[in-house]
Design a protein around this motif. Structure first.
Motif, PDB file in Angstrom:
ATOM      1  N   GLU A   1      23.493  62.135  25.644  1.00  0.00           N
ATOM      2  CA  GLU A   1      24.548  62.939  25.024  1.00  0.00           C
ATOM      3  C   GLU A   1      24.353  62.968  23.511  1.00  0.00           C
ATOM      4  OE1 GLU A   1      28.592  62.252  25.801  1.00  0.00           O
ATOM      5  OE2 GLU A   1      28.467  62.920  27.861  1.00  0.00           O
ATOM      6  N   PRO A   2      24.621  64.094  22.861  1.00  0.00           N
ATOM      7  CA  PRO A   2      24.559  64.115  21.397  1.00  0.00           C
ATOM      8  C   PRO A   2      25.590  63.144  20.835  1.00  0.00           C
ATOM      9  CG  PRO A   2      25.570  66.117  22.237  1.00  0.00           C
ATOM     10  CD  PRO A   2      25.085  65.363  23.422  1.00  0.00           C
ATOM     11  N   VAL A   3      25.328  62.674  19.628  1.00  0.00           N
ATOM     12  CA  VAL A   3      26.263  61.725  19.008  1.00  0.00           C
ATOM     13  C   VAL A   3      27.584  62.439  18.753  1.00  0.00           C
ATOM     14  CG1 VAL A   3      26.682  60.286  16.984  1.00  0.00           C
ATOM     15  CG2 VAL A   3      24.387  60.426  17.988  1.00  0.00           C
ATOM     16  N   VAL A   4      28.659  61.846  19.173  1.00  0.00           N
ATOM     17  CA  VAL A   4      29.974  62.455  18.977  1.00  0.00           C
ATOM     18  C   VAL A   4      30.849  61.471  18.223  1.00  0.00           C
ATOM     19  CG1 VAL A   4      29.901  63.914  21.007  1.00  0.00           C
ATOM     20  CG2 VAL A   4      30.731  61.577  21.222  1.00  0.00           C
ATOM     21  N   PRO A   5      31.914  61.987  17.623  1.00  0.00           N
ATOM     22  CA  PRO A   5      32.816  61.068  16.927  1.00  0.00           C
ATOM     23  C   PRO A   5      33.299  59.981  17.889  1.00  0.00           C
ATOM     24  CG  PRO A   5      33.434  63.353  16.544  1.00  0.00           C
ATOM     25  CD  PRO A   5      32.362  63.370  17.574  1.00  0.00           C
ATOM     26  N   LYS A   6      33.625  58.866  17.333  1.00  0.00           N
ATOM     27  CA  LYS A   6      34.138  57.752  18.124  1.00  0.00           C
ATOM     28  C   LYS A   6      35.268  58.265  19.027  1.00  0.00           C
ATOM     29  CE  LYS A   6      35.533  52.988  17.174  1.00  0.00           C
ATOM     30  NZ  LYS A   6      36.851  52.958  17.783  1.00  0.00           N
ATOM     31  N   ASN A   7      35.262  57.810  20.265  1.00  0.00           N
ATOM     32  CA  ASN A   7      36.306  58.270  21.187  1.00  0.00           C
ATOM     33  C   ASN A   7      37.684  57.917  20.675  1.00  0.00           C
ATOM     34  OD1 ASN A   7      35.062  59.494  23.473  1.00  0.00           O
ATOM     35  ND2 ASN A   7      34.092  57.506  23.778  1.00  0.00           N
ATOM     36  N   LEU A   8      38.548  58.884  20.749  1.00  0.00           N
ATOM     37  CA  LEU A   8      39.942  58.638  20.423  1.00  0.00           C
ATOM     38  C   LEU A   8      40.656  58.292  21.717  1.00  0.00           C
ATOM     39  CD1 LEU A   8      40.294  61.891  18.370  1.00  0.00           C
ATOM     40  CD2 LEU A   8      40.139  59.599  17.411  1.00  0.00           C
ATOM     41  N   ILE A   9      41.560  57.388  21.628  1.00  0.00           N
ATOM     42  CA  ILE A   9      42.348  57.037  22.805  1.00  0.00           C
ATOM     43  C   ILE A   9      43.759  57.559  22.585  1.00  0.00           C
ATOM     44  CG2 ILE A   9      43.250  55.141  24.205  1.00  0.00           C
ATOM     45  CD1 ILE A   9      40.230  55.500  24.439  1.00  0.00           C
ATOM     46  N   ASP A  10      44.283  58.296  23.553  1.00  0.00           N
ATOM     47  CA  ASP A  10      45.630  58.829  23.360  1.00  0.00           C
ATOM     48  C   ASP A  10      46.670  57.808  23.843  1.00  0.00           C
ATOM     49  OD1 ASP A  10      45.876  59.034  26.087  1.00  0.00           O
ATOM     50  OD2 ASP A  10      45.720  61.203  26.142  1.00  0.00           O
ATOM     51  N   ARG A  11      47.920  58.200  23.750  1.00  0.00           N
ATOM     52  CA  ARG A  11      48.999  57.255  24.032  1.00  0.00           C
ATOM     53  C   ARG A  11      49.001  56.762  25.463  1.00  0.00           C
ATOM     54  NH1 ARG A  11      50.761  61.263  20.839  1.00  0.00           N
ATOM     55  NH2 ARG A  11      51.288  62.497  22.651  1.00  0.00           N
ATOM     56  N   ASP A  12      48.356  57.535  26.373  1.00  0.00           N
ATOM     57  CA  ASP A  12      48.310  57.110  27.768  1.00  0.00           C
ATOM     58  C   ASP A  12      47.101  56.228  28.039  1.00  0.00           C
ATOM     59  OD1 ASP A  12      50.420  59.049  28.221  1.00  0.00           O
ATOM     60  OD2 ASP A  12      48.822  60.515  27.969  1.00  0.00           O
ATOM     61  N   GLY A  13      46.301  55.978  26.993  1.00  0.00           N
ATOM     62  CA  GLY A  13      45.109  55.168  27.197  1.00  0.00           C
ATOM     63  C   GLY A  13      43.918  55.978  27.660  1.00  0.00           C
ATOM     64  N   ASP A  14      44.081  57.317  27.775  1.00  0.00           N
ATOM     65  CA  ASP A  14      42.963  58.186  28.145  1.00  0.00           C
ATOM     66  C   ASP A  14      42.241  58.636  26.885  1.00  0.00           C
ATOM     67  OD1 ASP A  14      43.707  58.162  30.840  1.00  0.00           O
ATOM     68  OD2 ASP A  14      45.152  59.778  30.499  1.00  0.00           O
ATOM     69  N   ALA A  15      40.976  59.028  27.056  1.00  0.00           N
ATOM     70  CA  ALA A  15      40.240  59.572  25.922  1.00  0.00           C
ATOM     71  C   ALA A  15      40.882  60.887  25.504  1.00  0.00           C
ATOM     72  CB  ALA A  15      38.789  59.790  26.311  1.00  0.00           C
ATOM     73  N   ALA A  16      41.232  61.000  24.232  1.00  0.00           N
ATOM     74  CA  ALA A  16      41.848  62.231  23.729  1.00  0.00           C
ATOM     75  C   ALA A  16      40.771  63.277  23.477  1.00  0.00           C
ATOM     76  CB  ALA A  16      42.610  61.948  22.445  1.00  0.00           C
ATOM     77  N   ASN A  17      41.168  64.535  23.591  1.00  0.00           N
ATOM     78  CA  ASN A  17      40.238  65.635  23.388  1.00  0.00           C
ATOM     79  C   ASN A  17      39.567  65.513  22.017  1.00  0.00           C
ATOM     80  OD1 ASN A  17      38.905  68.054  23.458  1.00  0.00           O
ATOM     81  ND2 ASN A  17      40.725  69.264  22.934  1.00  0.00           N
ATOM     82  N   ASN A  18      38.217  65.398  22.008  1.00  0.00           N
ATOM     83  CA  ASN A  18      37.541  65.279  20.712  1.00  0.00           C
ATOM     84  C   ASN A  18      36.931  66.605  20.279  1.00  0.00           C
ATOM     85  OD1 ASN A  18      35.027  65.553  22.010  1.00  0.00           O
ATOM     86  ND2 ASN A  18      34.824  63.351  22.301  1.00  0.00           N
ATOM     87  N   GLY A  19      37.096  67.639  21.106  1.00  0.00           N
ATOM     88  CA  GLY A  19      36.697  68.976  20.692  1.00  0.00           C
ATOM     89  C   GLY A  19      35.193  69.190  20.620  1.00  0.00           C
TER      90      GLY A  19
END
Ligand code: CU
Length: 572
Positions: free
Chosen positions: A241-259
């Motif tokens: 996978e191409p390098v992407v910004p560090k995964n964001l975690i949303d309030r539910d503990g799921d990975a938030a959309n990083n676009g």
């Protein structure tokens, strides 16, 4: 276009793998599931006979070593999530036995059980309303059957472990459009846990070839795509996978959309229970005869994951011949008898269905069914590009278990509906509704979110199953236009029970689709436009079976369980 095709190529590396054993688990498992890389087999077909379909289902669950819980519906012969195949006019007699075990799941700890009074609790399954992690019930998504106990009520019906088998008994309407419907539990606050765990199955109203002769004679394949909690939540993304910004975690503990289209997904996907998990997305395997045409009947039974399906042969997207959405043939307005809408990708929100014609790859060409990334909005979950299943051309491919009949004197084209087309009926009134979200503590971005679906003018409130007070009162025999806005920064999928609606406008532009839906995506608010994004739908309360109290809600189950739901009463 893909920014980078390396993920596809990498996923294709799985192609030469030998066929994995169908079921790699011990027999004590209550909800057996196939191993990664398995051949995709179809759910067992249960067909009606002499106008009647009798089914006995048992709801079971099992605790996994990683702490997750599987849920399943098992029929009397041991088949999991059988496909219920019925004809218009058939009587369905389905008994549901609850054998769920309380494992003190996260859902039970995090969600608040909505307990009714002692007297109600001691009543029968029709009135208990006891919404707990181990109560269950069934919603028949898309069918226009009455919202009453033993048919399609989910407001009060709750079957508890130890209750006697509960009987569902309803008749498929004579004018129910032929296509793909589905069944799943609908216990408020616990729907997500049970559906993510796998409690769902397909229901087919036969006769789609009578509505659209383009599919007559085609082998048909039921494909149910589900999501589930990540099997490898702590793994870094694959090296390809191409390098992407560090995964964001949303309030539910799921990975938030990083676009970016890449990175950690919020949930893993499976196809007919064959998982294709993060980070490597080792795909399942579909076998087809070379260049054979089939009708794929795809249900997005995910709790929160949006699909954007594409079928690649080599690296070329293949034409997908769409014939039906949400159980409704695309020519429902009585126009062309062999209408096919050819697309190269199909967006399917959670809860929705799409039925489309595909042609198998030529010998020697490798195929891959993928979902392309979906931009769910700044607050949405991450739905990255990923592989779901290879499509392998082989002369030895097993024929799908079902084939659509040819048209004949005994199987003649459907007569157009007797009712005037919904698009031409004047609405009795127009209502405005809006999706919105609020942090419990507006100053703390990590605090929990409250989810609302509000009728404009009313105070936003999380759905309360104890209230019983309708948010909307409509009259049977009328039709209404509803403008539905999204005031939040993520997608929502609007769904209403008991009926199909006509999508009139999308983002303010008229679309006037020639067919009806029961689930529709509502675009998110990006904070930059003067107006909130909206859709406009025409609700059809003409059918007598819409009389009663029933629900409309977001079909992202986290949102639904979190309160994004309202109650409508249709009066005679
Ligand atoms: Cu939602």
């Amino acid at each position: 276009m893909f920014r980078n095709v390396s993920w596809i190529l990498s996923a294709c590396l799985w192609l030469p793998l030998a066929r994995a054993p169908l079921y790699a688990q011990d027999t004590a498992e209550a909800c057996p599931r196939p191993a990664q890389g398995s051949l995709v087999t179809e759910p067992e077909d249960l067909r009606s006979h002499n106008g009647e379909l009798k089914v006995e289902l048992t709801a079971r669950n099992s605790r996994q070593s990683d702490g997750s819980t599987r849920y399943c519906f098992i029929d009397e012969k041991g088949a999991e999530s059988p496909t219920l195949r019925v004809n218009p006019g058939d009587l369905v007699i389905l008994t549901l036995k609850n054998e769920l075990t309380d494992f003190h799941t996260a859902a039970a700890e995090n969600a608040q059980p909505h307990m009714h009074s002692e007297t109600e609790e001691s009543g029968n399954s029709c009135t208990s309303g006891l919404m707990t992690s181990v109560s269950t019930n069934l919603h028949f998504h898309g069918l226009t059957i009455p919202p009453v106990c033993h048919q399609d009520d989910v407001l009060r019906t709750a079957i508890r472990p130890g209750d006697p088998p509960f009987e569902y008994r309803f008749r498929i309407p004579e004018d129910e459009p032929p296509g793909l419907y589905w069944y799943h539990p609908h216990i408020h606050s616990f729907t997500k846990a049970q559906v993510l765990g796998g409690a769902s199955g397909a229901l087919i109203v036969e006769g789609i070839e009578r509505a659209d002769k383009a599919v007559a004679g085609l082998p048909e394949r039921v494909l149910i795509i589900r999501d589930q909690d990540l099997l490898n939540p702590n793994a870094p993304p694959a090296k390809w996978e191409p390098v992407v910004p560090k995964n964001l975690i949303d309030r539910d503990g799921d990975a938030a959309n990083n676009g970016t289209g890449f990175g950690k997904p919020a949930k893993d996907l499976s196809i007919n229970f064959v998982p294709a998990p993060y980070p490597d997305y080792r795909p399942a395997m579909i076998e087809m005869k070379p260049e054979e045409q089939q009708l794929w009947r795809v249900l997005n039974a995910s709790g929160i994951t949006y699909l954007n399906l594409q079928l690649l042969y080599g690296q070329t997207p293949q034409p997908l011949g769409l014939v039906a959405i949400d159980g409704v043939p695309l020519n429902q307005n009585g126009l062309a008898r062999d209408f096919v809408d050819w697309q190269t990708h199909l967006g399917i929100p959670p809860g929705a269905r799409m039925e489309f014609i595909v042609k198998g790859p030529p010998s020697g060409v490798s195929g891959l069914l993928v979902t392309k990334t979906v931009d769910t909005g700044p607050s949405g979950e991450n739905d990255p590009n990923r592989a779901i299943s290879t499509v392998v051309a082989t002369k030895d491919a097993v024929d799908p278990s079902s084939k659509l009949p040819q048209l004949s004197a005994a199987n003649s084209p459907l007569r157009p509906s007797q009712l005037p087309w919904l698009g031409g009926v004047a609405p009795a009134r127009t209502r405005r509704l809006y999706f919105s979200e609020k942090l419990v503590d507006p100053n703390d971005p990590t605090s929990a979110t409250e989810f609302y679906l509000t009728v404009d003018g009313q105070t936003p409130q999380m759905f309360d199953p104890k209230s019983g007070v309708p948010n909307i009162i409509a009259k049977q025999g009328t039709v209404e236009d509803w403008i539905i806005e999204n005031r939040s920064a993520e997608l929502h999928a609007f769904h209403i029970h008991q009926l199909h609606f006509l999508l009139l406008d999308y983002l303010g532009k008229p679309v006037n689709e020639p067919f009806l839906r029961d689930t529709v995506n509502v675009p998110y608010y990006n904070g930059r436009t003067l107006r909130y994004p909206s859709i406009k739908v025409r609700m059809d309360f003409r059918d007598l079976n819409t009389i009663g109290d029933f629900l409309y809600h977001c079909h992202l189950l986290e949102h639904e369980d979190g309160g994004m739901m309202g109650l409508i009463r249709v009066e005679p």
